[in-house]
Scaffold this motif. Structure first.
Motif, PDB file in Angstrom:
ATOM      1  N   VAL A 158      -1.801   7.483  -1.009  1.00  0.00           N
ATOM      2  CA  VAL A 158      -1.382   5.587  -0.470  1.00  0.00           C
ATOM      3  C   VAL A 158      -2.618   6.107   0.932  1.00  0.00           C
ATOM      4  N   ASP A 159      -3.080   4.869   1.043  1.00  0.00           N
ATOM      5  CA  ASP A 159      -3.035   4.996   2.669  1.00  0.00           C
ATOM      6  C   ASP A 159      -2.260   4.213   2.999  1.00  0.00           C
ATOM      7  N   GLU A 160      -2.032   4.426   4.394  1.00  0.00           N
ATOM      8  CA  GLU A 160      -0.929   3.314   5.970  1.00  0.00           C
ATOM      9  C   GLU A 160      -1.162   2.252   5.339  1.00  0.00           C
ATOM     10  N   ARG A 161      -2.190   1.365   5.117  1.00  0.00           N
ATOM     11  CA  ARG A 161      -2.465  -0.163   5.514  1.00  0.00           C
ATOM     12  C   ARG A 161      -1.840  -0.276   3.695  1.00  0.00           C
ATOM     13  N   LYS A 162      -1.307   0.322   2.796  1.00  0.00           N
ATOM     14  CA  LYS A 162      -1.142   0.432   0.771  1.00  0.00           C
ATOM     15  C   LYS A 162       0.230   0.342   0.760  1.00  0.00           C
ATOM     16  N   LYS A 163       0.508  -0.075  -0.051  1.00  0.00           N
ATOM     17  CA  LYS A 163       1.683   0.504  -1.021  1.00  0.00           C
ATOM     18  C   LYS A 163       1.348   0.275  -2.423  1.00  0.00           C
ATOM     19  N   ALA A 164       1.929   1.572  -3.206  1.00  0.00           N
ATOM     20  CA  ALA A 164       1.396   1.967  -4.228  1.00  0.00           C
ATOM     21  C   ALA A 164       2.375   1.725  -6.044  1.00  0.00           C
ATOM     22  N   LEU A 165       1.984   0.988  -6.811  1.00  0.00           N
ATOM     23  CA  LEU A 165       3.095   0.921  -8.193  1.00  0.00           C
ATOM     24  C   LEU A 165       2.494   1.777  -8.924  1.00  0.00           C
ATOM     25  N   VAL A 166       3.311   3.323  -9.455  1.00  0.00           N
ATOM     26  CA  VAL A 166       2.370   3.843 -10.567  1.00  0.00           C
ATOM     27  C   VAL A 166       2.517   2.987 -11.341  1.00  0.00           C
ATOM     28  N   LEU A 167       2.777   3.029 -12.774  1.00  0.00           N
ATOM     29  CA  LEU A 167       2.437   2.247 -14.387  1.00  0.00           C
ATOM     30  C   LEU A 167       2.265   2.694 -15.620  1.00  0.00           C
ATOM     31  N   GLN A 168       2.940   3.275 -16.190  1.00  0.00           N
ATOM     32  CA  GLN A 168       3.078   3.845 -17.573  1.00  0.00           C
ATOM     33  C   GLN A 168       2.722   2.568 -18.886  1.00  0.00           C
ATOM     34  N   PHE A 169       1.710   2.184 -19.398  1.00  0.00           N
ATOM     35  CA  PHE A 169       1.621   1.471 -20.332  1.00  0.00           C
ATOM     36  C   PHE A 169       2.732   0.153 -20.030  1.00  0.00           C
ATOM     37  N   GLY A 170       2.193  -0.797 -19.151  1.00  0.00           N
ATOM     38  CA  GLY A 170       2.583  -1.365 -18.313  1.00  0.00           C
ATOM     39  C   GLY A 170       3.533  -1.938 -17.450  1.00  0.00           C
ATOM     40  N   GLU A 171       5.052  -0.526 -17.378  1.00  0.00           N
ATOM     41  CA  GLU A 171       5.220  -0.321 -17.386  1.00  0.00           C
ATOM     42  C   GLU A 171       5.613   0.317 -15.915  1.00  0.00           C
ATOM     43  N   VAL A 172       6.597  -0.007 -14.458  1.00  0.00           N
ATOM     44  CA  VAL A 172       6.705   0.261 -13.348  1.00  0.00           C
ATOM     45  C   VAL A 172       7.279   1.717 -13.433  1.00  0.00           C
ATOM     46  N   THR A 173       7.097   2.512 -13.098  1.00  0.00           N
ATOM     47  CA  THR A 173       7.737   3.704 -13.713  1.00  0.00           C
ATOM     48  C   THR A 173       7.850   4.752 -12.061  1.00  0.00           C
ATOM     49  N   GLN A 174       7.169   4.299 -10.790  1.00  0.00           N
ATOM     50  CA  GLN A 174       7.279   5.057  -9.227  1.00  0.00           C
ATOM     51  C   GLN A 174       6.751   3.825  -8.512  1.00  0.00           C
ATOM     52  N   ILE A 175       7.529   3.691  -7.920  1.00  0.00           N
ATOM     53  CA  ILE A 175       6.747   2.801  -6.407  1.00  0.00           C
ATOM     54  C   ILE A 175       7.007   3.614  -4.907  1.00  0.00           C
ATOM     55  N   LYS A 176       5.583   3.941  -4.567  1.00  0.00           N
ATOM     56  CA  LYS A 176       5.764   4.495  -3.558  1.00  0.00           C
ATOM     57  C   LYS A 176       4.862   3.908  -2.251  1.00  0.00           C
ATOM     58  N   GLU A 177       5.970   3.811  -0.926  1.00  0.00           N
ATOM     59  CA  GLU A 177       5.496   2.581   0.137  1.00  0.00           C
ATOM     60  C   GLU A 177       5.327   3.988   1.514  1.00  0.00           C
ATOM     61  N   ASP A 178       5.237   4.514   1.047  1.00  0.00           N
ATOM     62  CA  ASP A 178       5.195   5.306   2.409  1.00  0.00           C
ATOM     63  C   ASP A 178       3.528   5.901   1.953  1.00  0.00           C
ATOM     64  N   ALA A 179       2.628   6.368   3.288  1.00  0.00           N
ATOM     65  CA  ALA A 179       1.235   7.264   3.078  1.00  0.00           C
ATOM     66  C   ALA A 179       1.226   8.689   2.384  1.00  0.00           C
ATOM     67  N   GLY A 180       0.066   9.226   2.462  1.00  0.00           N
ATOM     68  CA  GLY A 180       0.655  11.000   2.114  1.00  0.00           C
ATOM     69  C   GLY A 180       0.188  10.955  -0.145  1.00  0.00           C
ATOM     70  N   LEU A 181       0.053  11.715   0.043  1.00  0.00           N
ATOM     71  CA  LEU A 181      -0.334  12.218  -1.519  1.00  0.00           C
ATOM     72  C   LEU A 181       1.033  11.543  -2.332  1.00  0.00           C
ATOM     73  N   GLY A 182       0.304  11.210  -3.593  1.00  0.00           N
ATOM     74  CA  GLY A 182       1.483  11.237  -4.706  1.00  0.00           C
ATOM     75  C   GLY A 182       1.126  11.891  -5.963  1.00  0.00           C
ATOM     76  N   PHE A 183       2.207  11.982  -7.019  1.00  0.00           N
ATOM     77  CA  PHE A 183       1.548  12.439  -7.535  1.00  0.00           C
ATOM     78  C   PHE A 183       2.132  11.516  -9.760  1.00  0.00           C
ATOM     79  N   LYS A 184       0.869  11.544 -10.661  1.00  0.00           N
ATOM     80  CA  LYS A 184       1.419  11.099 -11.995  1.00  0.00           C
ATOM     81  C   LYS A 184       1.341  12.265 -12.436  1.00  0.00           C
ATOM     82  N   LEU A 185       1.550  11.234 -13.555  1.00  0.00           N
ATOM     83  CA  LEU A 185       1.340  12.051 -15.079  1.00  0.00           C
ATOM     84  C   LEU A 185      -0.414  12.385 -15.565  1.00  0.00           C
ATOM     85  N   PRO A 186      -1.281  12.561 -15.778  1.00  0.00           N
ATOM     86  CA  PRO A 186      -3.018  11.950 -15.774  1.00  0.00           C
ATOM     87  C   PRO A 186      -2.702  11.516 -17.110  1.00  0.00           C
TER      88      PRO A 186
END
Length: 304
Positions: free
Chosen positions: A24-52
């Motif tokens: 996640v870049d410091e200028r961005k926010k990220a949502l992790v979606l699973q089948f269209g549903e939000v499973t994770q919200i990441k607002e801080d810059a850095g590494l994030g993990f998800k199910l491949p």
């Protein structure tokens, strides 16, 4: 043979590991979606993990964004119409609500929704005020009212409207020609009034100058007549004194003056008795006397 199976397994593991990591870049926010549903919200810059291969990452702007509204024709309290547009600054503050509001449309969809909110809020606020207030330099209160409505409506979108500014407030195109014609007529009327006042002032100045000329000329003539009369009086006084002191010389001078006036060279002839008093000073060498009448020989007049 074992190496043949190990290498594909290692490649699969590397790919799986890489697919489970996102940045996640410091200028961005990220949502992790699973089948269209939000499973994770990441607002801080850095590494994030998800199910491949099962979960996906959607990025949204974390910076302040700008929105220029489309022109809006507003009817004011005085029934006057104005074309108004505004500039707004906004930011995503609730990623979950934002995703639910815009679905897959992202920031572009949010811009459309915010534009609709402002196009409703601006007429609502400006419709209760006058043209003078809208066109004045101090219209902060109006913009704050629009901002309050926009913030309230935009909260459901998961965004915060930071500021709203009115950028243009013009008359509609169909009213501009009539307004310019009225302004031109007013200026022409003012110009005609100024020309008329200038002509009137010029007439007053001209009349005053003419009266001054007449007065000065009359005064000069009066003074000239007075001086001329005084000079004639002085001349007569001197002549009287001269006549009183030597009457015979004065008579001689008067006779010479009469001779000068009467005996003009070329066209003057006098026929009279030779013993006439007029010839008193011409008897002798200056004239010829005959038996009957005497004809005076024309004598050149003395040089002036």
């Amino acid at each position: 043979m074992r190496a043949i199976y190990v290498i594909p397994v290692l490649v699969a593991l590397v790919v799986t590991a890489l697919s489970s990591v996102f940045i996640v870049d410091e200028r961005k926010k990220a949502l992790v979606l699973q089948f269209g549903e939000v499973t994770q919200i990441k607002e801080d810059a850095g590494l994030g993990f998800k199910l491949p291969f099962i979960q996906e990452v959607v990025y949204y702007e974390d910076r302040i964004l700008g929105l220029q509204t489309a022109p809006i024709e507003v009817t004011l309290l005085s029934d006057r119409r104005l074309v108004v547009d505004a500039f707004a600054r906004w930011r995503i503050t609730d990623l979950g609500a934002f995703r639910r509001a815009v679905a897959g449309g992202g920031e572009a969809r949010a811009q459309v929704l915010l534009n609709n909110i402002l196009q409703t809020a601006i007429p609502e606020v400006l419709g209760t005020t006058t043209q003078d207030r809208v066109l004045s330099q101090d219209r902060t209160a109006l913009m704050n009212e629009i901002l309050a409505i926009a913030r309230r409506e935009a909260a459901a979108l998961g965004v915060t409207v930071i500021d709203v500014r009115l950028t243009r407030t013009d008359l509609p195109e169909q009213n501009l020609a009539a307004t310019f014609a009225r302004m031109r007529a007013e200026r022409e009327r003012e110009a005609a009034d100024e020309v008329a006042r200038g002509g009137e002032a010029a007439q007053r100045v001209r009349a005053t100058a003419d009266r001054t000329v007449v007065e000065e000329t009359s005064r000069a003539r009066r003074e000239a007549e007075v001086i001329r009369g005084e000079a004639d009086a002085e001349r007569n006084r001197i002549l009287a004194e001269a006549y009183g002191s030597d009457p015979e010389f004065f008579a001689f001078i008067r006779s010479l003056t009469a001779y000068e006036s009467a005996l003009v060279t070329g066209n003057s002839s006098i026929v009279m008795q030779p013993d006439n008093e007029f010839f008193t000073y011409l008897r002798g060498e200056g004239g010829v006397v005959t038996g009957g009448a005497a004809t005076a020989v024309p004598i050149p007049a003395p040089a002036p």
